[in-house]
Design an enzyme around this catalytic site. Structure first.
Site, PDB file in Angstrom:
ATOM      1  N   ARG A  18       0.805  -1.232   0.000  1.00 14.70           N
ATOM      2  CA  ARG A  18       0.000   0.000   0.000  1.00 14.70           C
ATOM      3  C   ARG A  18       0.839   1.284   0.000  1.00 14.70           C
ATOM      4  O   ARG A  18       0.316   2.368  -0.194  1.00 14.70           O
ATOM      5  CB  ARG A  18      -0.952  -0.006   1.208  1.00 14.70           C
ATOM      6  CG  ARG A  18      -2.224  -0.784   0.944  1.00 14.70           C
ATOM      7  CD  ARG A  18      -3.045  -0.931   2.195  1.00 14.70           C
ATOM      8  NE  ARG A  18      -2.457  -1.912   3.112  1.00 14.70           N
ATOM      9  CZ  ARG A  18      -2.822  -2.045   4.396  1.00 14.70           C
ATOM     10  NH1 ARG A  18      -3.734  -1.268   4.904  1.00 14.70           N
ATOM     11  NH2 ARG A  18      -2.243  -2.964   5.157  1.00 14.70           N
ATOM     12  N   GLY A  80       3.426 -16.056   6.440  1.00 16.11           N
ATOM     13  CA  GLY A  80       2.696 -15.661   7.642  1.00 16.11           C
ATOM     14  C   GLY A  80       3.626 -15.341   8.790  1.00 16.11           C
ATOM     15  O   GLY A  80       4.815 -15.667   8.768  1.00 16.11           O
ATOM     16  N   GLY A 140      -6.346  -7.943  14.292  1.00 14.73           N
ATOM     17  CA  GLY A 140      -6.780  -9.117  15.031  1.00 14.73           C
ATOM     18  C   GLY A 140      -7.479  -8.663  16.310  1.00 14.73           C
ATOM     19  O   GLY A 140      -7.034  -7.718  16.960  1.00 14.73           O
ATOM     20  N   GLU A 155      -8.314 -13.068  13.690  1.00 11.41           N
ATOM     21  CA  GLU A 155      -8.022 -12.127  12.619  1.00 11.41           C
ATOM     22  C   GLU A 155      -9.307 -11.551  12.049  1.00 11.41           C
ATOM     23  O   GLU A 155     -10.340 -12.236  11.992  1.00 11.41           O
ATOM     24  CB  GLU A 155      -7.217 -12.829  11.508  1.00 11.41           C
ATOM     25  CG  GLU A 155      -5.789 -13.138  11.885  1.00 11.41           C
ATOM     26  CD  GLU A 155      -5.061 -11.919  12.433  1.00 11.41           C
ATOM     27  OE1 GLU A 155      -4.754 -11.008  11.661  1.00 11.41           O
ATOM     28  OE2 GLU A 155      -4.819 -11.873  13.653  1.00 11.41           O
TER      29      GLU A 155
HETATM   30  C1  UD1 Z   1      -0.918  -8.883  12.202  1.00 12.43           C
HETATM   31  C2  UD1 Z   1      -1.633  -9.761  13.221  1.00 12.43           C
HETATM   32  C3  UD1 Z   1      -2.887  -9.032  13.701  1.00 12.43           C
HETATM   33  C4  UD1 Z   1      -2.503  -7.686  14.293  1.00 12.43           C
HETATM   34  C5  UD1 Z   1      -1.708  -6.870  13.274  1.00 12.43           C
HETATM   35  C6  UD1 Z   1      -1.170  -5.621  13.928  1.00 12.43           C
HETATM   36  C7  UD1 Z   1      -1.181 -12.029  12.478  1.00 12.43           C
HETATM   37  C8  UD1 Z   1      -1.749 -13.233  11.835  1.00 12.43           C
HETATM   38  N1  UD1 Z   1      -2.018 -10.999  12.600  1.00 12.43           N
HETATM   39  O1  UD1 Z   1      -1.800  -8.745  11.104  1.00 12.43           O
HETATM   40  O2  UD1 Z   1      -3.542  -9.802  14.674  1.00 12.43           O
HETATM   41  O3  UD1 Z   1      -3.652  -6.980  14.689  1.00 12.43           O
HETATM   42  O4  UD1 Z   1      -0.581  -7.640  12.793  1.00 12.43           O
HETATM   43  O5  UD1 Z   1      -0.536  -4.826  12.964  1.00 12.43           O
HETATM   44  O6  UD1 Z   1      -0.049 -12.046  12.877  1.00 12.43           O
HETATM   45  N2  UD1 Z   1       5.673 -10.460   8.094  1.00 12.43           N
HETATM   46  C9  UD1 Z   1       6.821 -11.167   7.779  1.00 12.43           C
HETATM   47  N3  UD1 Z   1       6.681 -12.369   7.175  1.00 12.43           N
HETATM   48  C10 UD1 Z   1       5.472 -12.935   6.888  1.00 12.43           C
HETATM   49  C11 UD1 Z   1       4.327 -12.187   7.216  1.00 12.43           C
HETATM   50  C12 UD1 Z   1       4.455 -10.957   7.834  1.00 12.43           C
HETATM   51  O7  UD1 Z   1       7.928 -10.714   8.040  1.00 12.43           O
HETATM   52  O8  UD1 Z   1       5.457 -14.032   6.353  1.00 12.43           O
HETATM   53  C13 UD1 Z   1       5.826  -9.149   8.758  1.00 12.43           C
HETATM   54  C14 UD1 Z   1       5.284  -8.009   7.911  1.00 12.43           C
HETATM   55  O9  UD1 Z   1       6.310  -7.437   7.124  1.00 12.43           O
HETATM   56  C15 UD1 Z   1       4.801  -7.043   8.983  1.00 12.43           C
HETATM   57  C16 UD1 Z   1       4.392  -7.951  10.153  1.00 12.43           C
HETATM   58  O10 UD1 Z   1       5.044  -9.172   9.921  1.00 12.43           O
HETATM   59  O11 UD1 Z   1       5.827  -6.190   9.442  1.00 12.43           O
HETATM   60  C17 UD1 Z   1       2.891  -8.131  10.273  1.00 12.43           C
HETATM   61  O12 UD1 Z   1       2.436  -8.817   9.124  1.00 12.43           O
HETATM   62  P1  UD1 Z   1       1.102  -8.468   8.363  1.00 12.43           P
HETATM   63  O13 UD1 Z   1       0.903  -9.383   7.270  1.00 12.43           O
HETATM   64  O14 UD1 Z   1       1.075  -6.994   8.092  1.00 12.43           O
HETATM   65  O15 UD1 Z   1       0.035  -8.811   9.489  1.00 12.43           O
HETATM   66  P2  UD1 Z   1      -1.366  -8.161   9.655  1.00 12.43           P
HETATM   67  O16 UD1 Z   1      -2.287  -8.732   8.670  1.00 12.43           O
HETATM   68  O17 UD1 Z   1      -1.259  -6.706   9.729  1.00 12.43           O
END
Ligand code: UD1
Ligand code: CA
Length: 457
Positions: A18, A80, A140, A155
């Site tokens: 985004r 994830g 979440g 979530e």
């Molecule tokens: C996540 C939480 C959600 C919370 C929110 C707060 C989960 C499943 N959900 O959702 O409950 O309210 O954060 O912002 O965790 N990332 C990685 N590798 C991956 C996936 C993500 O490094 O495989 C990193 C992303 O770059 C980011 C962070 O983890 O910095 C959060 O990931 P994102 O996919 O944004 O989670 P949300 O859907 O926002």
């Protein structure tokens, strides 16, 4: 605080779609500091003994920003948040105690909050940082049981209408006991709306083991401000700016227009400094007591002594002693060292030069690759001709020398102690101590010439 080891794991593998950027989200800057660096600084200040960053999308750019001293682990595929922790398993083999999991896109967390979360996790498997917000959509949701401990994190995309109405959210910041962590993570599956391995499912795994999961609620929800878009990036900048300016004012700094003053968190501003509107102070700059900076000025990676004044000017990667006056409208480029009581007055450019105590360059000059001794006066309009189109050459002006207005100092050239150059001279030969140098054609007056022309003669 317990003496247990704490390792911070910063998740920063995501693309940040985004942002609509060629750069990975976490390298975007807030008050001139890359977002991820702010997160790392908070972890360090919270007392983390070790910091590990999970990188993925455009990892070279993230690594470049972090520098060689920050440990990174590559997550090849973003499967994830649980997977992001699992990829660090080998790297964490030597870590004991607790793992603080943070997100690279949450730059406003305070170290005190992180410390509190770690403290609550002591002798437990998991603690979660939560926040109560007006608009929980996208986050979440925190489901609590009758005892107040956390029953589940659901979530947004997996939540029932009743769960969607909960406005306590998961900030995505957790503390885990490292003992048994990877066995628990292995129990997490990807059977959910997004087909991802959710770190939030650790709540379920802990509950199955009859472990209580504690939630720590933020007092100040803005700490959990996440950056997913340019608008949120700008908002984070405003929040951090307000926080820094309020701290500085509390410490005795006068800031005339806080919303028009941008000071990076790594700067040190002493009490009784006055910052006038539309001023930026960045990149580890220090400003000593009594100095007045601004209006309309930028001080970058520079050290400013006591009781200086920098008005409508730019100072980059340079230093000055006490009681210096800079501006208005001057440009101090990198590698300039001003001593005490120096003046770089109106519309002056100085580059890679040393200016001794009490020396003055009051008006309209260019001084580059020069060394000026003490109490040198550089007359208006003087320039160093330091570049011949191929190489840069040096100019030395010894103590007490007086450079007449509009002198061209054709480098390499040395001006002796207390020497004087006549106004308008082009000086290409060295001038001995105590000498007058004239380097211009002698003036001739043609008496009556104008009158004769007027009379048509
Ligand atoms: C996540 C939480 C959600 C919370 C929110 C707060 C989960 C499943 N959900 O959702 O409950 O309210 O954060 O912002 O965790 N990332 C990685 N590798 C991956 C996936 C993500 O490094 O495989 C990193 C992303 O770059 C980011 C962070 O983890 O910095 C959060 O990931 P994102 O996919 O944004 O989670 P949300 O859907 O926002
Ligand atoms: Ca997110």
């Amino acid at each position: 605080m317990s003496s247990d080891m704490v390792t911070a794991l910063i998740l920063a593998a995501g693309a940040g779609t985004r942002m609509k950027s060629d750069k990975p989200k976490v390298v975007h800057k807030i008050l001139d500091i890359p977002m991820i660096q702010l997160v790392i600084d908070a972890a360090e200040e919270a007392g983390a003994d070790r910091i590990l960053t999970i990188v993925g999308h455009k990892q070279e750019q993230v690594r470049a920003v972090l520098g060689p001293d920050v440990e990174c682990v590559h997550q090849p595929e973003q499967k994830g948040t649980a997977d992001a922790v699992i990829v660090a398993k080998d790297a964490l083999a030597d870590s004991t105690g607790y793992l603080l999991v943070m997100c690279g896109d949450m730059p406003l967390l305070r170290p005190e909050t992180l410390r509190q979360l770690i403290e609550v996790c002591r002798d437990r498997s998991m603690a979660v940082l939560t926040a109560t917000v007006d608009n929980p959509s996208g986050y979440g949701r925190i489901v609590r049981d009758e005892t107040g401990s956390i029953a589940a994190i659901v979530e947004d995309k997996d939540a029932s209408p009743a769960q969607l109405a909960i406005n306590e959210i998961n900030t995505g910041i957790y503390c885990f006991a490292l003992d048994g962590l990877f066995d628990r993570l292995a129990k997490i599956g990807d059977d959910n709306a997004q087909g991802e391995y959710y770190l939030t499912d650790m709540v379920k795994v802990c509950r199955q083991e009859n472990e209580v999961v504690i939630g720590v609620q933020l007092n100040e929800a803005e700490e959990a401000h996440g950056v997913n878009s340019r608008a949120q990036l700008a908002q984070a900048g405003i929040l951090l700016q307000t926080r820094i300016n309020e701290r500085l004012m509390e410490q005795g700094v006068s800031i005339v227009a806080p919303s028009m003053t941008w000071i990076s968190p790594d700067c040190v501003i002493e009490s009784d400094v006055e910052v006038l509107p539309n001023t930026t102070i960045a990149k580890g700059s220090t400003i000593a007591s009594g100095s007045i900076i601004g209006p309309n000025s930028r001080v970058y990676a520079s050290q400013v002594g006591e009781n200086c004044s920098i008005e409508e000017s730019i100072v980059l990667s340079s230093s000055m002693g006490d009681r210096c006056v800079v501006g208005p409208y001057s440009y101090i480029r990198p590698d300039v060292e001003l001593g005490d009581d120096c003046k770089v007055g109106a519309s002056v450019e100085v580059k890679k030069s040393v200016v001794g105590d009490g020396s003055k360059i009051p008006h309209l000059s260019y001084v580059g690759d020069a060394t000026l001794g003490k109490k040198v006066n550089i007359g208006a309009g003087t320039i160093t001709c330091n570049y011949d189109g191929e190489k840069k050459s040096a100019t030395f002006v010894d103590d007490g020398a007086f450079i007449g207005s509009d002198t061209m100092l054709v480098a390499p050239v040395n001006i002796g102690k207390n020497a004087i150059t006549a106004a308008g001279s082009a000086i290409s030969d060295d001038v001995p101590d105590d000498s007058l140098a004239l380097g211009r054609a002698r003036q001739t007056n043609k008496e009556g010439w104008v009158a004769q022309r007027r009379e048509g003669k």
